[in-house]
Design a protein around this motif. Structure first.
Motif, PDB file in Angstrom:
ATOM      1  N   MET B   1      -5.619   2.601   4.800  1.00  0.00           N
ATOM      2  CA  MET B   1      -6.343   1.435   4.216  1.00  0.00           C
ATOM      3  C   MET B   1      -6.812   0.919   5.564  1.00  0.00           C
ATOM      4  N   LEU B   2      -5.890   0.240   6.628  1.00  0.00           N
ATOM      5  CA  LEU B   2      -6.091  -0.481   7.624  1.00  0.00           C
ATOM      6  C   LEU B   2      -7.007   0.358   8.464  1.00  0.00           C
ATOM      7  N   ILE B   3      -6.487   1.751   8.708  1.00  0.00           N
ATOM      8  CA  ILE B   3      -7.372   2.565   9.534  1.00  0.00           C
ATOM      9  C   ILE B   3      -8.875   2.729   9.145  1.00  0.00           C
ATOM     10  N   LEU B   4      -8.996   2.697   7.858  1.00  0.00           N
ATOM     11  CA  LEU B   4     -10.415   2.956   7.311  1.00  0.00           C
ATOM     12  C   LEU B   4     -11.078   1.560   7.502  1.00  0.00           C
ATOM     13  N   PHE B   5     -10.462   0.359   7.536  1.00  0.00           N
ATOM     14  CA  PHE B   5     -11.211  -0.797   7.853  1.00  0.00           C
ATOM     15  C   PHE B   5     -11.583  -0.778   9.169  1.00  0.00           C
ATOM     16  N   LEU B   6     -10.528  -0.415  10.043  1.00  0.00           N
ATOM     17  CA  LEU B   6     -10.708  -0.525  11.491  1.00  0.00           C
ATOM     18  C   LEU B   6     -11.900   0.542  11.973  1.00  0.00           C
ATOM     19  N   PHE B 138      -4.531   6.222  14.928  1.00  0.00           N
ATOM     20  CA  PHE B 138      -5.037   5.315  15.905  1.00  0.00           C
ATOM     21  C   PHE B 138      -6.053   5.813  16.763  1.00  0.00           C
ATOM     22  N   LEU B 139      -6.133   6.916  17.292  1.00  0.00           N
ATOM     23  CA  LEU B 139      -7.300   7.412  18.065  1.00  0.00           C
ATOM     24  C   LEU B 139      -8.403   7.913  17.018  1.00  0.00           C
ATOM     25  N   SER B 140      -8.159   8.156  15.730  1.00  0.00           N
ATOM     26  CA  SER B 140      -9.134   8.587  14.849  1.00  0.00           C
ATOM     27  C   SER B 140     -10.165   7.561  14.580  1.00  0.00           C
ATOM     28  N   ILE B 141      -9.656   6.190  14.916  1.00  0.00           N
ATOM     29  CA  ILE B 141     -10.484   4.857  14.540  1.00  0.00           C
ATOM     30  C   ILE B 141     -11.557   4.936  15.727  1.00  0.00           C
ATOM     31  N   ILE B 250     -15.746  -5.090  18.203  1.00  0.00           N
ATOM     32  CA  ILE B 250     -15.031  -4.745  17.050  1.00  0.00           C
ATOM     33  C   ILE B 250     -14.388  -5.913  16.291  1.00  0.00           C
ATOM     34  N   LEU B 251     -14.163  -6.785  16.684  1.00  0.00           N
ATOM     35  CA  LEU B 251     -13.368  -7.899  16.350  1.00  0.00           C
ATOM     36  C   LEU B 251     -14.629  -8.463  15.094  1.00  0.00           C
ATOM     37  N   PHE B 252     -15.778  -8.922  15.834  1.00  0.00           N
ATOM     38  CA  PHE B 252     -16.796  -9.501  14.725  1.00  0.00           C
ATOM     39  C   PHE B 252     -17.365  -8.423  14.015  1.00  0.00           C
ATOM     40  N   GLY B 253     -17.405  -7.081  14.380  1.00  0.00           N
ATOM     41  CA  GLY B 253     -17.769  -5.857  13.476  1.00  0.00           C
ATOM     42  C   GLY B 253     -16.788  -6.328  12.285  1.00  0.00           C
ATOM     43  N   GLY B 254     -15.574  -6.305  12.414  1.00  0.00           N
ATOM     44  CA  GLY B 254     -14.470  -6.367  11.290  1.00  0.00           C
ATOM     45  C   GLY B 254     -14.782  -7.668  10.638  1.00  0.00           C
ATOM     46  N   LEU B 255     -14.950  -8.764  11.167  1.00  0.00           N
ATOM     47  CA  LEU B 255     -15.443 -10.083  10.494  1.00  0.00           C
ATOM     48  C   LEU B 255     -16.783  -9.640   9.482  1.00  0.00           C
ATOM     49  N   ASP B 256     -17.595  -9.151   9.842  1.00  0.00           N
ATOM     50  CA  ASP B 256     -18.938  -8.830   9.341  1.00  0.00           C
ATOM     51  C   ASP B 256     -18.555  -7.892   7.697  1.00  0.00           C
ATOM     52  N   LEU B 258     -15.655  -7.664   6.346  1.00  0.00           N
ATOM     53  CA  LEU B 258     -14.506  -8.311   5.733  1.00  0.00           C
ATOM     54  C   LEU B 258     -14.730  -8.684   4.328  1.00  0.00           C
ATOM     55  N   GLY B 259     -15.753  -9.376   3.960  1.00  0.00           N
ATOM     56  CA  GLY B 259     -16.211  -9.778   2.780  1.00  0.00           C
ATOM     57  C   GLY B 259     -16.517  -8.786   1.712  1.00  0.00           C
ATOM     58  N   PHE B 260     -17.160  -7.599   2.203  1.00  0.00           N
ATOM     59  CA  PHE B 260     -17.469  -6.577   1.416  1.00  0.00           C
ATOM     60  C   PHE B 260     -16.022  -5.776   1.018  1.00  0.00           C
ATOM     61  N   ARG B 261     -15.092  -5.864   1.819  1.00  0.00           N
ATOM     62  CA  ARG B 261     -13.808  -4.916   1.747  1.00  0.00           C
ATOM     63  C   ARG B 261     -12.918  -5.868   0.795  1.00  0.00           C
ATOM     64  N   ILE B 262     -13.141  -7.132   0.912  1.00  0.00           N
ATOM     65  CA  ILE B 262     -12.224  -8.013   0.016  1.00  0.00           C
ATOM     66  C   ILE B 262     -12.689  -7.857  -1.536  1.00  0.00           C
ATOM     67  N   GLN B 263     -13.923  -7.764  -1.791  1.00  0.00           N
ATOM     68  CA  GLN B 263     -14.565  -7.623  -2.773  1.00  0.00           C
ATOM     69  C   GLN B 263     -14.222  -6.379  -3.572  1.00  0.00           C
ATOM     70  N   SER B 264     -14.241  -5.254  -2.466  1.00  0.00           N
ATOM     71  CA  SER B 264     -13.866  -4.007  -3.209  1.00  0.00           C
ATOM     72  C   SER B 264     -12.414  -3.833  -3.655  1.00  0.00           C
ATOM     73  N   LEU B 265     -11.442  -4.697  -3.324  1.00  0.00           N
ATOM     74  CA  LEU B 265     -10.496  -4.818  -3.654  1.00  0.00           C
ATOM     75  C   LEU B 265     -10.080  -5.513  -4.888  1.00  0.00           C
ATOM     76  N   ASN B 266     -11.474  -6.108  -5.407  1.00  0.00           N
ATOM     77  CA  ASN B 266     -11.167  -7.096  -6.576  1.00  0.00           C
ATOM     78  C   ASN B 266     -10.404  -8.413  -6.741  1.00  0.00           C
ATOM     79  N   ILE B 267     -10.325  -8.592  -5.320  1.00  0.00           N
ATOM     80  CA  ILE B 267      -9.667 -10.090  -5.064  1.00  0.00           C
ATOM     81  C   ILE B 267     -10.755 -11.089  -5.378  1.00  0.00           C
TER      82      ILE B 267
END
Lengths: 359, 312
Positions: B1-6, B138-141, B250-256, B258-267
């Motif tokens: 999950m985390l790997i996919l997010f990164l 990790f490398l696969s990221i 990468i940090l700001f890509g993650g922020l970009d 984040l919203g989409f990811r959280i929604q897909s988790l139904n939070i």
């Protein structure tokens, strides 16, 4: 080729250079319009026709001029201080938002006071939105350009949230829309145009007076020229920056109030429709002078109204007007060089002589 | 999950990375260019159009770079040769680029890239990578990405080597730090400024093209949605350093995303507030950056100052 400072440029020369610049802009944009597959003569003539061809169209042009003028005044004050407030859009939205809050959610204000309160609140909201970057600029030297811009995006998301969420009109089934304003929150019509026209003219006079005749206006200009000079003269630079940005954002906020209560009669997330950005151009083209801003805003209103006319009449995208605006500004910016310097083409001098001169 | 997010964060950060590098080259030679957003949009629209016509990834990227540089050329001519105000000129470039992209993009609405074009930008899959313990995922990221992402990393590393390890890199830093001294020591200031402003434009064009060719991939009005501006802020955040730019992107890509990811988790989180995140974070970055002013974190000294030899 030699470039020499031109110490005193006469008004006549300046006007000649400017006219040449605008003509150059027209030529370059014609070229561009041809390249994109349209006939520039048809485009230009239809834009003029669409902006000034009939009473209704002139009225529409004036409706574009009003927000441009007021927002330009706001931008001028910030730019005069070399503070690059490009957050006009956000400040317009926040002014519109607070005014809408008064119009829609507060019902205990006597109806004759609703409009004045909306204007005051709108001014403060726009000012507050500009205060945030102004504070960090004045305290820590944080980059105000990017902060004001980022606040635009935050404001847009905020209003979109209201429009699609808590403020959505339940009576309007399919379409997400905020309810229309009650009657007492609408700007009165004078000679067929809402009172914003008169407000904008009054503001031009007030801001001209403020910049030319008051101590604060003078201080703003000095801080813009040199912070060191301002400090040496004993000015409180911090408070000058804060005041100027409050007024700058406040004027944009008033633009938002006028657009909601005079034109849209409700709040939408695209209430600013690019006026905050266009005002940056008009402010610069006016040479940061309030009276000229009125004229430039009128000319740009013709561009905007003409742009939307060619969209409906000729199916040419209205963004053609954006391209035109950019072109005009590029040419005028470039022409400033010829106002300040004289280019003299001379025969090449012997190398030793030229080398010595360059140092 | 985390790997996919990164992994997605790296993808979302790629357009930012190109734009940061582009802005960095501008600022390293002393030019504050606020036209990044405009050049990205020019690159995005030109790259997409070229892809539709030619069906060839090289031509698409080439056109994105050319049109990014053309925007930069206008800016360079005005600010360097005609000595106009950098802030206003940059803003105009953004307005102009946005307008031109919207104008031309109207025709591209709803068009789809040919299947065999998109094939070139499919993520690579590296055999046996996941079987390496710990390091593998990790490398696969970084490695299981499409070639465009690779191009981003390579550009950043090459920029770093160029900037810090070569003679022209030293010269260009000298131009940004003290234009007058650089001029006096015989560096062709005008040439250096032109070359690097154009190079910056080409990089911004690539950043835009990543959005229209791989990330979205279709034409949308305002496809950059402020990424050019975020890049201008991230140059400060990453201290004008191309290596740090990778991390910042990468940090700001993650922020970009984040919203989409959280929604897909139904939070249940408000999507509008989540969409504010990158912009809010940028503001915070700027404020923090301005408060902690260490010596390693200062802009090129002649940034934003116009230079006229005759007026010294």
């Amino acid at each position: 080729m030699q470039i020499i400072n031109r110490p005193g440029t006469s008004i006549k020369q300046v006007i000649t250079i400017r006219v040449i610049a605008i003509m150059a802009a027209a030529v370059v944009s014609s070229f561009l319009i041809t390249l994109l597959g349209y006939n520039p003569l048809v485009v230009f003539s239809n834009m003029i026709k669409g902006a000034l061809g009939s009473n209704i169209r002139i009225k529409a042009t004036l409706l574009e001029m009003i927000p441009l003028t007021i927002a330009s005044l706001g931008i001028i004050i910030a730019f005069k201080m070399k503070l690059w407030n490009i957050g006009g859009e956000g400040q317009i939205l926040m002014g519109a938002f607070d005014a809408s809050f008064i119009a829609l959610k507060v019902d205990w204000i006597p109806s004759f006071l609703v409009l004045p309160v909306m204007f005051i609140v709108g001014f403060l909201a726009g000012g507050l939105w500009a205060f945030i970057p102004a504070f960090f600029k004045a305290r820590f030297g944080a980059n105000e350009t990017i902060m004001t811009l980022m606040l635009n995006y935050i404001a847009i998301q905020w209003i979109t949230y209201l429009q699609y969420g808590p403020w959505r009109d339940p009576k309007n089934m399919g379409f997400p829309k905020i309810p229309n304003f009650p009657k007492e929150a609408l700007l009165p019509q004078i000679f067929g145009i809402h009172a914003g026209l008169i407000i904008s003219l009054v503001l031009v006079v007030v801001i001209t007076w403020f910049m030319k005749k008051t101590k604060k206006g003078f201080e703003i200009a000095v801080v813009g020229e040199s912070v060191a000079t301002a400090k040496y003269a004993g000015m409180d630079v911090f408070s000058v920056i804060i005041t100027a940005m409050l007024i700058s954002g406040g004027l944009c906020g008033i633009t938002g109030v006028i657009q909601t209560s005079g034109v849209n009669k409700t709040l939408t997330f695209n209430v600013s429709s690019g006026y905050g950005n266009t005002a940056i151009i008009t402010a610069w083209l006016s040479g940061l002078s309030a009276p000229w801003a009125l004229l430039v805003s009128f000319l740009f209103a013709i561009l905007l109204q003409g742009g939307s006319y060619i969209q409906s009449a000729l199916q040419i995208p209205s963004s053609a007007a954006d391209v035109l605006q950019g072109m005009i500004l590029f040419c005028i910016l470039g022409s400033e060089f010829f106002v300040r310097y004289k280019v003299r083409f001379t025969a090449k001098k012997p190398v030793s002589n030229g080398g010595a001169k360059a140092c | 999950m985390l790997i996919l997010f990164l992994k997605s964060a790296v993808i979302a950060g790629t357009p930012l990375l190109f734009a940061i590098l582009g802005a960095m080259f501008n600022e390293r030679v002393g030019n504050l260019n606020l036209g990044i957003e405009g050049m990205m949009l020019l690159g995005a629209v030109a790259g997409f159009q070229a892809a539709i016509y030619s069906n060839n990834p090289f031509i698409a990227l080439l056109f994105a770079m050319i049109f990014g540089s053309l925007g930069a050329l206008i800016y360079a001519f005005l600010t360097v040769t005609l000595r106009t105000n950098q802030v206003v000129t940059g803003l105009t470039l953004t307005i102009f680029g946005t307008g031109l992209a919207r104008f031309h993009g109207q025709k591209l609405m709803g068009m789809v890239l040919p299947e065999d074009f998109s094939r070139h930008f499919k993520p690579l899959s590296i055999p046996f990578l996941h079987e390496i313990p710990v390091l593998g995922p990790f490398l696969s990221i970084f490695l299981e990405q499409d070639l465009f992402v690779y191009l981003g990393f390579v550009s950043a590393i090459l920029s770093g080597i160029y900037l810090f390890k070569t003679r022209p890199g030293l010269n260009l830093r000298a131009v940004g730090e003290s234009t007058a001294s650089a001029d006096a020591s015989g560096i062709n200031v005008t040439l250096y400024k032109y070359i690097h402003i154009l190079l910056g434009g080409a990089l911004c064009g690539l950043g835009g093209a990543y959005l229209s060719l791989v990330y979205v991939p279709s034409w949308q009005e305002n496809i950059t949605s402020g990424r050019g501006w975020i890049a201008v802020a991230l140059v400060i955040f990453t201290s004008w350093n191309p290596y740090k730019a990778i991390g910042g992107a990468i940090l700001f890509g993650g922020l970009d995303i984040l919203g989409f990811r959280i929604q897909s988790l139904n939070i249940p989180v408000n999507q509008y507030f989540l969409r504010m995140m990158p912009y809010l974070a940028t503001i915070i970055v700027i404020i923090i950056g301005s408060i902690r002013k260490s010596s390693r974190h200062t802009p090129p000294k002649d940034l934003g100052n116009p230079y006229f030899r005759e007026e010294r």
